[in-house]
Design an enzyme around this catalytic site. Sequence first.
Site, short mmCIF file in Angstrom:
data_model
loop_
_atom_site.label_atom_id
_atom_site.label_comp_id
_atom_site.label_asym_id
_atom_site.label_seq_id
_atom_site.Cartn_x
_atom_site.Cartn_y
_atom_site.Cartn_z
N LYS A 1 0.85 -1.19 0.00
CA LYS A 1 0.00 0.00 0.00
C LYS A 1 0.89 1.24 0.00
O LYS A 1 1.75 1.40 0.87
CB LYS A 1 -0.91 0.01 1.23
CG LYS A 1 -1.91 -1.13 1.27
CD LYS A 1 -2.98 -0.99 0.19
CE LYS A 1 -4.05 -2.06 0.31
NZ LYS A 1 -5.14 -1.90 -0.69
N LYS B 1 -12.45 -8.51 -8.94
CA LYS B 1 -12.86 -8.94 -7.62
C LYS B 1 -14.36 -9.22 -7.63
O LYS B 1 -15.15 -8.35 -8.01
CB LYS B 1 -12.52 -7.88 -6.57
CG LYS B 1 -11.01 -7.59 -6.47
CD LYS B 1 -10.73 -6.44 -5.52
CE LYS B 1 -9.24 -6.15 -5.47
NZ LYS B 1 -8.95 -4.96 -4.63
#
Length: 269
Positions: free
Chosen positions: A164, A263
């Site tokens: 991240k 996803k």
Amino acid sequence: MGLTIQDIRFERIKKELKKPFVTSLQTVTERESIIVTVESDRGIKAYGECVAFSTPWYTEETVEGCAFVMARVLKPLLLGKELSGPAEVQAIFAVVKGNSMAKAAIEMAVWDLFAKHDGLPLWQYIGGTQQEIRAGIVVAAKPEELLHEIEAAAAKGYSRVKIKISPALDVDILKEAVGRYPDILFFADANGGFSEQTMNRLKDFDDIGFTLIEQPFAEHEWELHAKAKRMMKTPICLDESIKSLHDVERMIEMQAGDIIALKMGRLGG
């Protein structure tokens, strides 16, 4: 002969994370979720999971909102229905706008239901051919813990590490980490944390050696993603921006990205 959906139940669970999950948008310390149980008229029980977060930092959906939509809107549409296959759930839920994560949670349980009915593991039922796949892990930690977390991931044998990132992250730390493990694929995920004002800062991440940079700008910033793709050699991956086939076509037409993160929850099943 199909299966009739006899019962649909929901159980909310909440667990404290072993380590805080740090992104440019929020720090998550506990994970809340909803487990879906679908039962057929033949007594088969199957399970799905709602992947929304407690707050709308990733998408607009939340656990609280999904709980309402699943129980009050989606369940009445599906309960008592005879299905010849799990793909029919999408058509039944099509009358409800949005709410992709709520829809996906129930649909995934129905896929599990039909796989169990056919006596197959789910991976095989959907056409999978490999019993083992190379696993990846997300590293979302404070800067001072980043190298340690990556070292731990490498020691466990992960072949892919997603980090991240944000404009405030030290690029030198990332260069050291990526250079130390040349056999690992490193992905960067910004969760829309960059802006037009920090475009030049994003360019600093181009020489680190990432396999891709995921969603550097907000989901509606198509022009900025197209600009980043033109000026950077690291492939741009879109996640939150992609909600439909139309969005895929738009990405291709605008040349706004090279890769798409698929996803089930975000796309509705």
